[in-house]
Scaffold this active site. Structure first.
Site, mmCIF file in Angstrom:
data_model
loop_
_atom_site.group_PDB
_atom_site.id
_atom_site.type_symbol
_atom_site.label_atom_id
_atom_site.label_comp_id
_atom_site.label_asym_id
_atom_site.label_seq_id
_atom_site.Cartn_x
_atom_site.Cartn_y
_atom_site.Cartn_z
ATOM 1 N N HIS A 1 -1.036 -3.920 -10.880
ATOM 2 C CA HIS A 1 -0.855 -3.711 -12.322
ATOM 3 C C HIS A 1 -1.083 -5.009 -13.093
ATOM 4 O O HIS A 1 -1.772 -5.017 -14.122
ATOM 5 C CB HIS A 1 0.546 -3.168 -12.605
ATOM 6 N N LYS B 1 1.009 -12.974 -2.908
ATOM 7 C CA LYS B 1 1.823 -12.041 -3.689
ATOM 8 C C LYS B 1 3.213 -11.886 -3.073
ATOM 9 O O LYS B 1 4.225 -11.973 -3.785
ATOM 10 C CB LYS B 1 1.148 -10.671 -3.785
ATOM 11 N N ASN C 1 0.801 -1.225 0.000
ATOM 12 C CA ASN C 1 0.000 0.000 0.000
ATOM 13 C C ASN C 1 0.837 1.279 0.000
ATOM 14 O O ASN C 1 0.472 2.268 0.646
ATOM 15 C CB ASN C 1 -0.948 0.013 1.206
ATOM 16 N N ASP D 1 -11.020 -13.392 -7.787
ATOM 17 C CA ASP D 1 -10.296 -12.737 -6.699
ATOM 18 C C ASP D 1 -8.791 -12.876 -6.925
ATOM 19 O O ASP D 1 -8.333 -13.643 -7.772
ATOM 20 C CB ASP D 1 -10.723 -13.279 -5.335
#
Length: 252
Positions: free
Chosen positions: A174, A154, A64, A190
């Site tokens: 992205h 991730k 974030n 998702d």
């Protein structure tokens, strides 16, 4: 007399439709790798950019926030403490103050310390040495990393891809956006499912270039709000372009 309700299981797509979707996905991926490879000079993994624990901590800091902010916070963290034991032993509020330029410091500081504590306990022979992840089967290496507090697919994929050159695909914002617009993942997929679906569609040596190329394309062309479709070489295979920009329905 009212009809009796049945508890029939909800049927998903037929095997034939799933196979056709896989063929379309694979055909699009080959075009994407070819054209974006030309545009972005065929990126290839050569060596780790950081040691695995540093990669893990940097990725937590990157959550974030921008790459610039996370890199700055990581540099400040490494400058403030001599080693990972120093980070682990420091008061959490002190660590938060050090990494504050990276954003969400009060969340990331305790997360980093919890992760470092588990890594240290799991690597008692050679503290903070995650080299064993390079030898584990890929799914076991992912599971080990995802078992750490606050670590998702991730982050696990980033550590394995950039730290070891292993074919684990990180799906960041992205990659997710570009893949969705291209129709590589179905609507309403998702992020967790996107990792599995996309990675399974790539050959091992395609994972790194696919990841890097889609990130660059998302930053430079396929922007979140106003994609520069006029500068894109993929409009002929892009579901978003045909359905939203040119308003031509695409068969699924």
């Amino acid at each position: 007399m009212p009809s009796r309700a049945t508890n029939r299981p909800r049927r998903g797509p037929s095997p034939q439709k799933l196979a056709a979707a896989r063929r379309r996905r694979r055909a699009t991926i080959e075009i994407v790798l070819d054209r974006l490879g030309e545009r972005y000079e065929h990126p290839a993994w050569s060596e780790p950019r950081l040691d695995p624990v540093s990669e893990l901590v940097l990725t937590i800091l990157s959550q974030n926030t921008s790459d610039l902010n996370s890199a700055r916070a990581f540099g400040l963290l490494r400058a403030a403490y001599p080693d990972w034991d120093g980070v682990l032993a420091a008061p959490t509020n002190e660590v938060a103050d050090v990494i504050r330029p990276g954003g969400l410091a009060n969340v990331k500081a305790p997360r980093i310390q919890r992760v470092l504590a588990e890594v240290r306990d799991a690597t008692s022979d050679v503290p903070y040495d995650l080299a064993f992840l390079g030898a584990l089967p890929l799914e076991e290496a992912k599971s080990w990393l995802v078992g750490l507090p606050g670590i998702g697919p991730k982050t696990a994929a980033i550590v394995l891809l950039f730290g070891f050159g292993r074919p684990a695909l990180p799906v960041d914002t992205h990659v997710f956006r570009v893949a969705t617009r291209l129709g590589l993942i179905p609507p309403k997929t998702d992020v967790v499912r996107a990792h599995t679906l996309l990675e399974a569609s790539l050959a091992p040596d395609e994972v790194y270039p696919f990841h890097v190329e889609l990130i660059r394309h998302g930053r430079e062309v396929c922007h979140a709000r106003r994609p520069a479709c006029e500068a894109c070489s993929l409009t002929d295979v892009c579901v978003y372009y045909r359905e939203v920009v040119s308003r031509t329905p695409v068969p699924r």
